[in-house]
Design an enzyme around this catalytic site. Structure first.
Site, PDB file in Angstrom:
ATOM      1  N   HIS A 426       0.842  -1.191   0.000  1.00  0.00           N
ATOM      2  CA  HIS A 426       0.000   0.000   0.000  1.00  0.00           C
ATOM      3  C   HIS A 426       0.877   1.240   0.000  1.00  0.00           C
ATOM      4  CE1 HIS A 426      -3.080   2.913   1.195  1.00  0.00           C
ATOM      5  NE2 HIS A 426      -3.891   2.067   0.606  1.00  0.00           N
ATOM      6  N   GLU A 479      -7.895  -5.365  -0.095  1.00  0.00           N
ATOM      7  CA  GLU A 479      -8.413  -6.181  -1.189  1.00  0.00           C
ATOM      8  C   GLU A 479      -8.244  -7.677  -0.939  1.00  0.00           C
ATOM      9  OE1 GLU A 479     -10.137  -4.511  -2.953  1.00  0.00           O
ATOM     10  OE2 GLU A 479      -9.169  -3.151  -4.344  1.00  0.00           O
TER      11      GLU A 479
HETATM   12  N1  ACO Z   1       3.948  -7.524  -4.709  1.00  0.00           N
HETATM   13  C1  ACO Z   1       5.279  -7.503  -4.930  1.00  0.00           C
HETATM   14  N2  ACO Z   1       6.047  -6.404  -4.797  1.00  0.00           N
HETATM   15  C2  ACO Z   1       5.438  -5.278  -4.418  1.00  0.00           C
HETATM   16  C3  ACO Z   1       4.062  -5.227  -4.157  1.00  0.00           C
HETATM   17  C4  ACO Z   1       3.313  -6.408  -4.313  1.00  0.00           C
HETATM   18  N3  ACO Z   1       1.999  -6.433  -4.089  1.00  0.00           N
HETATM   19  N4  ACO Z   1       3.727  -3.972  -3.803  1.00  0.00           N
HETATM   20  C5  ACO Z   1       4.852  -3.246  -3.843  1.00  0.00           C
HETATM   21  N5  ACO Z   1       5.886  -4.046  -4.207  1.00  0.00           N
HETATM   22  C6  ACO Z   1       7.293  -3.661  -4.328  1.00  0.00           C
HETATM   23  C7  ACO Z   1       7.554  -3.017  -5.676  1.00  0.00           C
HETATM   24  O1  ACO Z   1       7.938  -3.981  -6.635  1.00  0.00           O
HETATM   25  C8  ACO Z   1       8.673  -2.060  -5.338  1.00  0.00           C
HETATM   26  O2  ACO Z   1       9.877  -2.795  -5.273  1.00  0.00           O
HETATM   27  P1  ACO Z   1      11.258  -2.126  -5.809  1.00  0.00           P
HETATM   28  O3  ACO Z   1      11.603  -1.064  -4.787  1.00  0.00           O
HETATM   29  O4  ACO Z   1      12.187  -3.285  -5.824  1.00  0.00           O
HETATM   30  O5  ACO Z   1      10.980  -1.547  -7.158  1.00  0.00           O
HETATM   31  C9  ACO Z   1       8.349  -1.609  -3.914  1.00  0.00           C
HETATM   32  O6  ACO Z   1       7.568  -2.678  -3.345  1.00  0.00           O
HETATM   33  C10 ACO Z   1       7.541  -0.334  -3.839  1.00  0.00           C
HETATM   34  O7  ACO Z   1       6.479  -0.441  -4.773  1.00  0.00           O
HETATM   35  P2  ACO Z   1       5.757   0.826  -5.402  1.00  0.00           P
HETATM   36  O8  ACO Z   1       5.097   0.420  -6.672  1.00  0.00           O
HETATM   37  O9  ACO Z   1       6.690   1.996  -5.452  1.00  0.00           O
HETATM   38  O10 ACO Z   1       4.706   1.122  -4.282  1.00  0.00           O
HETATM   39  P3  ACO Z   1       3.495   2.113  -4.456  1.00  0.00           P
HETATM   40  O11 ACO Z   1       3.271   2.729  -3.148  1.00  0.00           O
HETATM   41  O12 ACO Z   1       3.708   3.039  -5.596  1.00  0.00           O
HETATM   42  O13 ACO Z   1       2.300   1.130  -4.875  1.00  0.00           O
HETATM   43  C11 ACO Z   1       0.491  -0.408  -4.740  1.00  0.00           C
HETATM   44  C12 ACO Z   1       1.274   0.728  -4.032  1.00  0.00           C
HETATM   45  C13 ACO Z   1       0.095   0.043  -6.149  1.00  0.00           C
HETATM   46  C14 ACO Z   1      -0.779  -0.721  -3.965  1.00  0.00           C
HETATM   47  C15 ACO Z   1       1.416  -1.658  -4.801  1.00  0.00           C
HETATM   48  O14 ACO Z   1       1.739  -2.096  -3.505  1.00  0.00           O
HETATM   49  C16 ACO Z   1       0.778  -2.803  -5.604  1.00  0.00           C
HETATM   50  O15 ACO Z   1       0.932  -2.835  -6.834  1.00  0.00           O
HETATM   51  N6  ACO Z   1       0.049  -3.739  -4.935  1.00  0.00           N
HETATM   52  C17 ACO Z   1      -0.639  -4.808  -5.650  1.00  0.00           C
HETATM   53  C18 ACO Z   1      -1.980  -4.319  -6.198  1.00  0.00           C
HETATM   54  C19 ACO Z   1      -3.016  -4.095  -5.117  1.00  0.00           C
HETATM   55  O16 ACO Z   1      -3.173  -4.897  -4.206  1.00  0.00           O
HETATM   56  N7  ACO Z   1      -3.748  -2.974  -5.249  1.00  0.00           N
HETATM   57  C20 ACO Z   1      -4.807  -2.610  -4.291  1.00  0.00           C
HETATM   58  C21 ACO Z   1      -4.331  -1.485  -3.409  1.00  0.00           C
HETATM   59  S1  ACO Z   1      -5.520  -1.090  -2.166  1.00  0.00           S
HETATM   60  C22 ACO Z   1      -6.648  -0.077  -2.976  1.00  0.00           C
HETATM   61  O17 ACO Z   1      -6.373   0.579  -3.932  1.00  0.00           O
HETATM   62  C23 ACO Z   1      -7.984  -0.052  -2.400  1.00  0.00           C
END
Ligand code: ACO
Length: 545
Positions: A426, A479
């Site tokens: 998140h 989620e």
């Molecule tokens: N699985 C694997 N790796 C992840 C995940 C995940 N679910 N979430 C974040 N990471 C990793 C990224 O690969 C990144 O790694 P890096 O530093 O090696 O590049 C690091 O953690 C940071 O990720 P960001 O994309 O910069 O985090 P951001 O805060 O921008 O994204 C998000 C948040 C979009 C929710 C992300 O965690 C994600 O894609 N989760 C999966 C999708 C999801 O569950 N969405 C629902 C969110 S809740 C809602 O909207 C109601």
């Protein structure tokens, strides 16, 4: 009884003040809000080689040297660089020989301004956070820059500020609708704990709180609100004949329902001749917003039934939001525990700070556009898998994993090949997402074949992500268990994201009303990084003859 927690004292706006983003933001928070915890530690007798390799693995720039939990020194990347230049053997050198002894510390209650000043004044990059003599966290210059977020840019454009990618942490408005405290794992609607509201109140109570600022105080106020909402649940006559066509267009694709909802909301707004928010008074805007919220579940249920070749069902006059929603989908009055499960999910997801769809709704409203336009845009933002599209994918993942034994290799392979685990991570929460914790209790209460397995998978995902993505603080988000709860309550997977929309529309509309009440068009800038254009040639106006 839900006790409101105290509001911060209202700040009187100073009309002459220029925005000083960094200082106002920093002053508003404490070190506890931004510090990292747990901290990477070492003993003074460890070798520098060991300390350096652990800093490398943990991707941190320092290690705090402790004696029984008490910080006695700090070893930083800078110390390691000095050490490397001296050419000694790191496997034969102790941390105590190169650490800075008796480091400066701050208390978790200290203001960020105080932490910032200490770092700037002393030239440090990290300060241990200490409470009652024990190390409880560490705050780094990077944490403070991330939280301050808005940095002056010296690119010749005087007054320009640069925001981080994805606008992470940037405050773009003031709101009384609610807030998310990522470090504490807490969020609230107005001054009430949102999870407590989901535990104890009906959706309509929370809806009224968000629209009108107060929970109903008794049956009379509750009934008055219901009386206002009930007739607005009915699909306008001009829109009814369009729904079969909209449903047919979406049948061919997976995400047809949400796309159909977008089109249907647009048709409702047009049929009701919603006027630009700029041109209508607050009461009219509230009426428009109330109508969009009330009709959304009816539209979703009707589109679903039409996509299955079934006739839509009219709203049930005696049922509340969630029970009526399930009724309009199946034609049966739902069992109370299932209706309550869905209602609790809906309350939990009504609002959540400046998430992508809420921000979209506010941007559109800031142009003076009507409520329908703002909600249609917000549905578009919600449809993305990184935002609202995750719950069905999370359930698909559970199915794909299949057995507990397969969880670890499956997840490891997915992350190692660049995949994202749906329902985890998140932007704001760097600890347990309180919505996920609550949804897990709802899932446990409802029972069913998927709950125990989902809990096992959750544990494995958290462990694997901590191993493969250290320092990113990735936990289950709302989620993950939402899919399990909705499945248990009998909702088909294509209804998951639309069900999210059925409640988030209330949050969008509360934000639309707030934006419109105190509006300035939201119009940021971008940095041009393409090939340079020709230098502008000064033009001289030639008077026409
Ligand atoms: N699985 C694997 N790796 C992840 C995940 C995940 N679910 N979430 C974040 N990471 C990793 C990224 O690969 C990144 O790694 P890096 O530093 O090696 O590049 C690091 O953690 C940071 O990720 P960001 O994309 O910069 O985090 P951001 O805060 O921008 O994204 C998000 C948040 C979009 C929710 C992300 O965690 C994600 O894609 N989760 C999966 C999708 C999801 O569950 N969405 C629902 C969110 S809740 C809602 O909207 C109601």
């Amino acid at each position: 009884m839900i006790c409101p927690f105290p509001r911060p004292p209202a700040r009187a706006p100073d009309p002459t003040a220029r925005p000083t983003y960094t200082s106002t933001f920093v002053a508003a928070r404490t070190v506890a809000d931004v510090m990292s915890s747990p901290v990477l530690t070492a003993t003074s007798s460890a070798t520098l080689a060991d300390a350096a390799s652990r800093m490398n693995e943990g991707r941190v720039g320092s290690v705090v040297v402790v004696d029984g939990g008490r910080p006695i020194g700090i070893l930083t990347e800078r110390d390691l660089v000095r050490f490397a230049a001296a050419g000694h053997d790191p496997t034969a050198t102790k941390v105590s020989e190169w650490m800075t002894e008796a480091p400066h510390t701050v208390s978790p209650d200290a203001s960020l301004t105080e932490a910032w000043d200490t770092l700037a004044e002393k030239g440090y990059r990290h300060i241990p956070v200490v409470a009652d003599g024990q190390l409880v966290g560490i705050v780094s210059l990077r944490d403070l820059v991330r939280i301050a977020q808005l940095l002056p840019v010296d690119d010749g454009r005087a007054g320009t500020l640069e925001a981080p990618r994805g606008l992470e942490g940037v405050i773009v408005a003031e709101t009384e609708v609610g807030d998310v405290r990522g470090q504490e794992g807490f969020y609230h609607y107005r001054q009430y704990n949102a999870v407590e509201l989901a535990d104890k109140r009906s959706l309509e109570d929370v809806w009224r709180l968000l629209f009108d600022g107060e929970l109903p105080t008794g049956a009379a106020e509750r009934d008055a609100f219901m009386d206002e909402v009930r007739p607005l649940r009915i699909v306008p006559d001009a829109v009814r004949p369009l729904l079969p066509q909209i449903a047919a267009a979406g049948r061919a694709q997976d995400r047809g329902l949400l796309d159909g909802l977008r089109t249907a909301v647009s048709a409702v707004a047009q049929s009701q001749a919603f006027q630009p928010s700029l041109d209508v008074d607050a009461a009219t805007l509230r009426d428009n917003a109330l109508r969009v919220c009330a009709v959304t579940p009816t539209l979703i249920a009707a589109l679903f039934r039409l996509s299955q070749g079934l006739d839509p069902i009219e709203p049930h006059p005696d049922l509340g939001y969630a029970a009526n929603y399930l009724y309009m989908i199946s034609g049966d009055v739902p069992e109370p525990e299932r209706a309550r499960g869905v209602e609790q999910y809906q309350i939990t997801t009504i609002d959540h700070g400046f998430n992508a769809s809420t921000f979209t709704a506010r941007v559109i409203t800031s142009t003076g556009a009507d409520v329908g336009a703002a909600v249609v845009g917000a549905i578009g933002a919600l449809s993305g898998p990184l935002h609202g599209g995750a719950p069905s994918r999370a359930l698909d993942m559970l199915d794909a994993i299949g057995t507990p034994d397969n969880a670890e290799p499956w997840i490891r392979h997915a992350v190692e090949t660049g995949g994202r685990i749906m329902g985890f991570g998140h932007r704001v929460y760097k600890t347990d997402d309180p919505r996920s914790v609550f949804m897990r209790t709802v899932a446990e209460r409802l029972g069913g074949d998927k709950v125990a397995f989902a809990k096992q998978v959750e544990r494995t995902v958290v462990e694997v992500l901590a191993d493969l993505k250290p320092g990113r603080h990735l936990y289950a988000n709302v989620e993950f268990y939402a899919g399990v709860v909705m499945y248990r309550c009998g909702l088909p997977r294509q209804m998951f994201t639309p069900t999210f929309a059925s409640s988030r529309v209330i949050g969008w509309c509360a934000n639309i009303l707030e934006q419109s009440a105190d509006n300035r068009i939201i119009r940021p800038s971008a940095r041009y990084v393409g090939p340079p254009p020709p230098q502008p040639v000064p033009t001289v106006a030639v008077p026409s003859s």
